[in-house]
Design an enzyme around this catalytic site. Structure first.
Site, PDB file in Angstrom:
ATOM      1  N   ASN A   2       1.847   3.000  -1.564  1.00  0.00           N
ATOM      2  CA  ASN A   2       1.749   2.227  -2.817  1.00  0.00           C
ATOM      3  C   ASN A   2       2.547   0.947  -2.671  1.00  0.00           C
ATOM      4  OD1 ASN A   2       0.117   4.070  -4.136  1.00  0.00           O
ATOM      5  ND2 ASN A   2       1.843   5.155  -5.011  1.00  0.00           N
ATOM      6  N   THR A   3       2.007  -0.097  -3.268  1.00  0.00           N
ATOM      7  CA  THR A   3       2.527  -1.432  -3.053  1.00  0.00           C
ATOM      8  C   THR A   3       2.030  -2.295  -4.203  1.00  0.00           C
ATOM      9  OG1 THR A   3       2.366  -1.066  -0.677  1.00  0.00           O
ATOM     10  CG2 THR A   3       2.407  -3.346  -1.370  1.00  0.00           C
ATOM     11  N   ILE A   4       2.569  -3.496  -4.337  1.00  0.00           N
ATOM     12  CA  ILE A   4       1.943  -4.481  -5.218  1.00  0.00           C
ATOM     13  C   ILE A   4       1.591  -5.701  -4.394  1.00  0.00           C
ATOM     14  CG2 ILE A   4       3.068  -3.671  -7.329  1.00  0.00           C
ATOM     15  CD1 ILE A   4       4.115  -7.044  -5.928  1.00  0.00           C
ATOM     16  N   SER A  54       6.889  -3.896  -1.662  1.00  0.00           N
ATOM     17  CA  SER A  54       6.675  -2.450  -1.743  1.00  0.00           C
ATOM     18  C   SER A  54       7.960  -1.670  -1.533  1.00  0.00           C
ATOM     19  CB  SER A  54       5.657  -2.038  -0.676  1.00  0.00           C
ATOM     20  OG  SER A  54       5.544  -0.644  -0.575  1.00  0.00           O
ATOM     21  N   MET A  65      -3.634  -4.150  -1.211  1.00  0.00           N
ATOM     22  CA  MET A  65      -2.499  -3.243  -1.005  1.00  0.00           C
ATOM     23  C   MET A  65      -2.980  -1.830  -0.704  1.00  0.00           C
ATOM     24  SD  MET A  65      -1.349  -3.051  -5.011  1.00  0.00           S
ATOM     25  CE  MET A  65      -2.266  -4.338  -5.822  1.00  0.00           C
TER      26      MET A  65
END
Length: 562
Positions: free
Chosen positions: A371-373, A390, A453
């Site tokens: 998970n990341t932005i 992230s 992402m």
């Protein structure tokens, strides 16, 4: 009469059905592109997008807006990012007409050695807890970006995030889901529940969440600068907490942290220069895949065809074998980056693909030497920012130090414990990294700033976006809305090997005939829940002097301009 009535009904019904289809663009597109003249911001959270626009409207530039949006996202999407994580960025600077790359990733502790893992029976680095932590690079990354390109003061840039942290914001449905999922694993770690589970539970959809601890931390950073985070009381709090939890950090690990300005790496794909950052990230995997695919007439195969999808999957397998072997901290290894992204090497690797059969395993090359932005911003001066940030594994390691309001990342999990491996654990070393920003230029001028992402999906997503636009003629929003595929099971930089060809996860939207054809070629197919990455993009239209914006329909994303 009955027959005429039936025909009239069918005619009117057909009009209604067709009227529900999009009258412009492809039917799977969720919405039109956003078009604006003065500035654009695309993030995975509408409130963060508005923060970026407010910064632009108050006289800030794209770099100021990107930092402000990132700070807001650290509060509003703690499930994917925050100041306990790392940051990478590609910046198009309008003044110099150049691309700049920033690697703001952190390093392992000086006092922890490979022998410790061996002596204590570890086969891999744990996914959570103090041993998985590396120094957080985000805050230093902000200040590097700001000192080189920023216009407004950091106090002005961070003010919106501070206000939201102190006064609260409504949690969206998607983030509430991820938050609850993460909390099941992380609530056992000291400090996590107090900050992220007020009243003993995670916030539900629509509930107002406040993080006064993070507000205080951001306020200190805004007023006193990056050193308060890396050399002051905050750093000491992080060190004390981590050592209490069995970690090995000292103040020196934080004091010695530095970001690095790097030269972006590119390949030309059918007339368009696609730019990524060099390792320790995985960006060049996208370039390797494009160099392989360029040897085939993808456009004539058609989007969603089994021929194209088979080639894409096999190109991914080939690139990821090199990723597993070579991608690592260049300060510790002489990396063959230039050769890996060369056209001749891509042509050589393409010859290994059997057009009728899925490969169960491939050798890595032998070069010459959740998970990341993701967010992107652009301003009226022509500056564009492609930024990704992230914690890894959603909310990170679970290590939540000293009422500072954030969780530390667990990027250290991505080191290998295999002696002799380029990505083997060593003190003060940057681990292999998954988060990658991207950029496309056309004839030396800025065209598209974009990212997708999502862990191993990221280079796969980048390639699918490029092919959707360049080969299949989709517009910026359609390219992100088009159904995606993700291959998993490749060899990993941590040491795992692909032995059975892996698994192909497919979003709904592909025909059964295509899926059956892929299965006949030997691919294992799954309809997984996804999330198949998260996409944001901005395109500059030089002819009309406008920006186009697109955002991920699978998340809470918003593209907006003015």
């Amino acid at each position: 009469m009955k027959k005429i009535a039936l025909l009239n009904f069918l005619f009117l019904f057909s009009i209604c059905v067709f009227a529900q289809d999009r009258i412009t663009g492809l039917t799977f597109a969720t919405r039109s592109e956003v078009i604006a003249q003065n500035g654009m911001a695309c993030t995975s959270q509408p409130l963060a997008t508005q923060v970026a626009l407010d910064i632009l409207k108050s006289g800030g530039n794209a770099i100021d807006a990107a930092i402000a949006a990132n700070a807001a996202l650290g509060l509003m999407e703690p499930t994917g990012n925050g100041i306990g994580g790392d940051l990478f960025a590609i910046v198009w600077d309008a003044k110099t007409q150049k691309l700049f790359g920033l690697n703001a990733s952190g390093r392992s502790p000086y006092e922890l050695t490979l022998d410790y893992f061996k002596e204590n029976g570890y086969e891999k680095i744990p996914s959570h807890g103090a041993l998985s932590v590396s120094v957080p690079g985000c805050v230093d990354g902000w200040f590097e970006l700001h000192s080189k390109f920023g216009k407004l003061s950091m106090a002005d840039i961070l003010e919106p995030a501070i206000n939201y942290a102190r006064n609260g914001f409504p949690v969206s449905e998607l983030i509430a889901h991820y938050w609850q999922s993460n909390s099941r694993i992380l609530q056992k770690y000291p400090g996590f529940e107090e900050i992220f589970m007020p009243g003993g539970k995670t916030p539900a959809k629509g509930e107002i969440f406040k993080n006064p601890f993070l507000a205080n931390t951001l306020e200190e950073i805004a007023n006193k600068g990056r050193d308060v985070f890396y050399k002051g009381e905050m750093a000491q709090k992080m060190v004390n907490y981590l050592r209490e939890q069995g970690g090995f950090f000292t103040l020196k690990d934080f004091e010695d942290h530095t970001s690095e300005w790097v030269e972006p790496v590119s390949t030309n794909y059918r007339g368009y220069d696609v730019w990524e950052l060099p390792p320790n990230g995985q960006g060049i995997a996208a370039l390797q895949m494009l160099n392989i695919l360029e040897n085939f007439d993808i456009g004539s195969m058609g989007f969603g065809s089994p021929e194209y999808m088979h080639l894409f999957i096999e190109a991914k397998k080939l690139a990821f074998e090199d990723r597993a072997k070579f991608y690592s901290d260049p300060d510790f290894n002489e990396l063959p980056t230039e050769h890996l992204v060369s056209k001749s090497y891509g042509k050589e690797r393409a010859k290994l693909i059997d057009p009728n059969r899925a490969g169960r395993n491939y050798p890595a090359g032998e070069p010459d030497t959740d998970n990341t932005i993701y967010l992107t911003t652009a301003d009226s001066e022509g500056n564009m920012v492609s930024l990704i940030q992230s914690n890894f594994r959603g909310m990170g390691s679970g290590m939540t130090p000293g009422k500072l309001g954030f969780v530390l990342q667990d990027r250290g999990e991505l080191f290998s414990l295999e002696e002799g491996h380029m990505n083997v654990y060593e003190p003060h070393k940057r681990p292999f990294h998954t988060i990658i920003p991207a950029f496309i230029t056309k004839e030396g001028k800025p065209w598209i700033s974009f990212g997708v992402m999502g862990g191993d999906m990221q280079p796969q997503g980048h390639v699918q976006i490029v092919c959707n636009i360049v080969d299949f003629g989709m517009n910026l929003q359609e390219a992100g809305d088009a159904p995606r595929i993700e291959h998993s099971g490749s060899s990993q930089p941590t040491g795992e090997k692909m032995t059975d060809g892996g698994l192909v996860s497919i979003e709904t939207g592909f025909s059964y005939q295509t899926i059956r054809s892929l299965m006949e070629k030997g691919h294992k197919i799954s309809y997984a829940n996804g999330p198949y990455g998260g996409y944001q993009a901005i395109m500059w239209d030089e002819k009309n002097n406008v920006f186009y914006g697109a955002s991920e329909s699978r998340k809470d994303g918003q593209a907006a301009g003015f």
